[in-house]
Design a protein around this motif. Structure first.
Motif, PDB file in Angstrom:
ATOM      1  N   ILE A  28     -32.338   8.479  86.320  1.00 14.63           N
ATOM      2  CA  ILE A  28     -33.337   7.539  86.157  1.00 14.63           C
ATOM      3  C   ILE A  28     -34.695   8.587  86.761  1.00 14.63           C
ATOM      4  O   ILE A  28     -35.812   8.815  86.144  1.00 14.63           O
ATOM      5  N   ALA A  29     -34.477   9.108  87.913  1.00 17.25           N
ATOM      6  CA  ALA A  29     -35.528   9.917  88.652  1.00 17.25           C
ATOM      7  C   ALA A  29     -35.890  11.109  87.736  1.00 17.25           C
ATOM      8  O   ALA A  29     -37.015  11.696  87.890  1.00 17.25           O
ATOM      9  N   ARG A  30     -34.897  11.574  87.176  1.00 14.35           N
ATOM     10  CA  ARG A  30     -35.115  12.818  86.264  1.00 14.35           C
ATOM     11  C   ARG A  30     -35.756  12.516  85.056  1.00 14.35           C
ATOM     12  O   ARG A  30     -36.047  13.698  84.068  1.00 14.35           O
ATOM     13  N   GLY A  31     -35.933  11.164  84.686  1.00 16.51           N
ATOM     14  CA  GLY A  31     -36.526  10.967  83.268  1.00 16.51           C
ATOM     15  C   GLY A  31     -35.515  11.013  82.151  1.00 16.51           C
ATOM     16  O   GLY A  31     -36.121  10.958  81.103  1.00 16.51           O
ATOM     17  N   MET A  32     -34.382  10.854  82.495  1.00 16.53           N
ATOM     18  CA  MET A  32     -33.320  11.270  81.426  1.00 16.53           C
ATOM     19  C   MET A  32     -33.414   9.871  80.512  1.00 16.53           C
ATOM     20  O   MET A  32     -32.886   9.668  79.263  1.00 16.53           O
ATOM     21  N   ASP A  33     -33.865   8.713  81.039  1.00 19.54           N
ATOM     22  CA  ASP A  33     -33.736   7.432  80.195  1.00 19.54           C
ATOM     23  C   ASP A  33     -34.879   7.380  79.203  1.00 19.54           C
ATOM     24  O   ASP A  33     -35.102   6.254  78.406  1.00 19.54           O
ATOM     25  N   TYR A  34     -35.963   8.312  79.239  1.00 20.62           N
ATOM     26  CA  TYR A  34     -36.867   8.383  78.122  1.00 20.62           C
ATOM     27  C   TYR A  34     -36.050   8.724  76.872  1.00 20.62           C
ATOM     28  O   TYR A  34     -36.984   8.458  75.754  1.00 20.62           O
ATOM     29  N   TYR A  35     -35.012   9.287  76.740  1.00 16.35           N
ATOM     30  CA  TYR A  35     -34.482   9.489  75.466  1.00 16.35           C
ATOM     31  C   TYR A  35     -32.851   8.891  75.621  1.00 16.35           C
ATOM     32  O   TYR A  35     -32.097   9.771  75.736  1.00 16.35           O
ATOM     33  N   PRO A  36     -32.805   7.780  75.671  1.00 13.74           N
ATOM     34  CA  PRO A  36     -31.372   6.991  75.603  1.00 13.74           C
ATOM     35  C   PRO A  36     -30.584   7.393  74.320  1.00 13.74           C
ATOM     36  O   PRO A  36     -31.188   7.480  73.430  1.00 13.74           O
ATOM     37  N   LEU A  37     -29.467   7.588  74.395  1.00 18.54           N
ATOM     38  CA  LEU A  37     -28.583   7.939  73.343  1.00 18.54           C
ATOM     39  C   LEU A  37     -27.212   7.424  73.370  1.00 18.54           C
ATOM     40  O   LEU A  37     -26.356   7.575  74.258  1.00 18.54           O
ATOM     41  N   ALA A  38     -26.975   6.484  72.519  1.00 16.11           N
ATOM     42  CA  ALA A  38     -25.695   5.735  72.227  1.00 16.11           C
ATOM     43  C   ALA A  38     -25.263   5.409  70.914  1.00 16.11           C
ATOM     44  O   ALA A  38     -26.256   5.067  70.127  1.00 16.11           O
ATOM     45  N   VAL A  39     -23.959   5.637  70.393  1.00 18.37           N
ATOM     46  CA  VAL A  39     -23.807   5.139  69.013  1.00 18.37           C
ATOM     47  C   VAL A  39     -24.031   3.684  68.614  1.00 18.37           C
ATOM     48  O   VAL A  39     -23.831   3.132  69.510  1.00 18.37           O
ATOM     49  N   GLY A  40     -24.802   3.360  67.506  1.00 14.31           N
ATOM     50  CA  GLY A  40     -25.171   2.238  67.264  1.00 14.31           C
ATOM     51  C   GLY A  40     -26.781   1.933  67.352  1.00 14.31           C
ATOM     52  O   GLY A  40     -27.404   1.038  66.964  1.00 14.31           O
ATOM     53  N   ASP A  41     -27.451   2.651  68.489  1.00 11.44           N
ATOM     54  CA  ASP A  41     -28.908   2.774  68.518  1.00 11.44           C
ATOM     55  C   ASP A  41     -29.694   2.833  67.126  1.00 11.44           C
ATOM     56  O   ASP A  41     -29.320   3.808  66.579  1.00 11.44           O
ATOM     57  N   TYR A  42     -30.753   1.971  67.349  1.00 10.95           N
ATOM     58  CA  TYR A  42     -31.598   2.338  65.904  1.00 10.95           C
ATOM     59  C   TYR A  42     -32.971   1.907  66.331  1.00 10.95           C
ATOM     60  O   TYR A  42     -33.119   1.299  67.157  1.00 10.95           O
ATOM     61  N   ARG A  43     -33.820   2.647  65.571  1.00  9.85           N
ATOM     62  CA  ARG A  43     -35.469   2.401  65.817  1.00  9.85           C
ATOM     63  C   ARG A  43     -35.914   2.458  64.153  1.00  9.85           C
ATOM     64  O   ARG A  43     -35.427   3.298  63.689  1.00  9.85           O
ATOM     65  N   VAL A  44     -36.868   1.411  64.044  1.00 14.09           N
ATOM     66  CA  VAL A  44     -37.563   1.515  62.921  1.00 14.09           C
ATOM     67  C   VAL A  44     -39.017   1.751  63.194  1.00 14.09           C
ATOM     68  O   VAL A  44     -39.725   1.186  64.174  1.00 14.09           O
ATOM     69  N   TYR A  45     -39.504   2.643  62.260  1.00 16.33           N
ATOM     70  CA  TYR A  45     -40.945   2.986  62.425  1.00 16.33           C
ATOM     71  C   TYR A  45     -41.867   2.683  61.291  1.00 16.33           C
ATOM     72  O   TYR A  45     -41.273   2.732  60.202  1.00 16.33           O
ATOM     73  N   LYS A  46     -43.076   2.348  61.400  1.00 16.54           N
ATOM     74  CA  LYS A  46     -43.942   2.141  60.534  1.00 16.54           C
ATOM     75  C   LYS A  46     -44.652   3.590  60.300  1.00 16.54           C
ATOM     76  O   LYS A  46     -45.228   4.113  61.419  1.00 16.54           O
ATOM     77  N   VAL A  47     -44.804   4.093  59.254  1.00 13.91           N
ATOM     78  CA  VAL A  47     -45.068   5.571  58.884  1.00 13.91           C
ATOM     79  C   VAL A  47     -46.207   5.546  57.838  1.00 13.91           C
ATOM     80  O   VAL A  47     -46.311   4.984  56.729  1.00 13.91           O
ATOM     81  N   THR A  48     -47.341   6.196  58.013  1.00 14.92           N
ATOM     82  CA  THR A  48     -48.491   6.434  57.438  1.00 14.92           C
ATOM     83  C   THR A  48     -48.579   8.129  56.954  1.00 14.92           C
ATOM     84  O   THR A  48     -48.564   8.725  58.272  1.00 14.92           O
ATOM     85  N   ASP A  49     -48.472   8.418  55.833  1.00 20.43           N
ATOM     86  CA  ASP A  49     -48.542   9.867  55.438  1.00 20.43           C
ATOM     87  C   ASP A  49     -49.516  10.238  54.440  1.00 20.43           C
ATOM     88  O   ASP A  49     -49.610   9.594  53.702  1.00 20.43           O
ATOM     89  N   ILE A  50     -50.534  11.122  54.863  1.00 19.49           N
ATOM     90  CA  ILE A  50     -51.536  11.558  54.000  1.00 19.49           C
ATOM     91  C   ILE A  50     -51.851  13.161  53.684  1.00 19.49           C
ATOM     92  O   ILE A  50     -51.452  13.596  54.929  1.00 19.49           O
ATOM     93  N   LYS A  51     -51.822  13.350  52.573  1.00 19.79           N
ATOM     94  CA  LYS A  51     -51.884  14.737  52.378  1.00 19.79           C
ATOM     95  C   LYS A  51     -53.257  14.973  51.582  1.00 19.79           C
ATOM     96  O   LYS A  51     -53.750  14.274  50.705  1.00 19.79           O
TER      97      LYS A  51
END
Length: 252
Positions: A28-51
């Motif tokens: 925690i002190a090293r900041g490793m919980d900023y990138y948790p990683l475990a099988v089954g984890d998911y994240r959904v993002y709203k994406v806006t993409d302009i070219k």
């Protein structure tokens, strides 16, 4: 014989004592919980993409993107590696369509993501304000021909450690911002003729992971016609802007 036995016992005692007194780094002190990683984890993002191309928008999309940790395995070097499937869909009523596959390895010193056979160092530990590293140190990407890697490669930097951040719908109490690469030139600077404006950053929240990403890479040119107005002195010549905002996360 007894002398040799005493020496071996002394060595064993010292080894055990050192082991018991060894300081194990606090993840925690090293900041490793900023990138948790475990099988089954998911994240959904709203994406806006302009070219942009030739001073006009050639495409503008809004869609949902999911990153799902589906499996883990030991790679050829016996390092634990996680497989992540990225899927997209136009809206919440549509089915997910698999878009790409990534792998991630996370150690005590860094998080390395591999996509399209290219490695990126996403985070390094410990997380400290102002700390820098080469995000593309493991690939052959070159920005500028220079013997100094902090000139020729992409420099990443931490800022705003443990600061709150709010998206449109969610509040995150502790986040860190990562500035990625060269930042920025003011397109309204009267001395420029044409220039790129870059803003690439990612924001991570403790215990959750990435909550926001911006990729902003636009080439401007000065407006020199009589039609120019004072509120918009620079015109977008070419470029790409993309925003990813976390809207949902959990475990499948």
């Amino acid at each position: 014989m007894m002398k040799n036995l005493f020496c071996w016992l002394l060595v064993a005692f010292v080894a055990v004592s050192c082991s018991e007194n060894e300081v194990i780094p606090d993840p925690i002190a090293r900041g490793m919980d900023y990138y948790p990683l475990a099988v089954g984890d998911y994240r959904v993002y709203k994406v806006t993409d302009i070219k942009y191309q030739h001073n006009r928008v050639i495409s503008e999309e809004e869609f949902l993107m999911r990153e799902w940790v589906v499996d883990s395995f030991l790679d050829q070097t016996n390092v634990l590696t996680y497989k992540i499937i990225r899927s997209v869909r136009p809206d919440a009523q549509s089915e997910w369509f698999d878009d790409s596959v990534m792998t991630v390895t996370k150690g005590h010193s860094s998080v390395i993501l591999t996509k399209d056979n290219t490695k990126y160092v996403k985070l390094v530990f410990p997380v400290k304000e102002g700390k820098t590293w080469l995000g593309d140190m493991y690939n052959d990407h070159i920005i500028k021909d220079d013997p100094n890697p902090y000139v020729s490669k992409e420099v990443y930097r931490y800022k705003a450690i443990d600061q709150p951040y709010r998206t449109e719908d969610l509040l995150f109490e502790e986040t860190v911002t990562i500035l990625q690469g060269q930042q920025n030139v003011d397109p309204n600077d009267p001395d420029y003729l044409s220039t790129y404006y870059k803003d690439r950053r990612e924001i991570y929240a403790r215990g959750i992971g990435k909550v926001y990403r911006i990729f902003y890479h636009l080439k401007y040119e000065p407006c020199i016609t009589e039609e120019c107005n004072t509120d918009d002195e620079a015109a977008i010549l070419d470029g790409h802007e993309r925003y990813e905002e976390l809207i949902e996360y959990g475990k499948l």
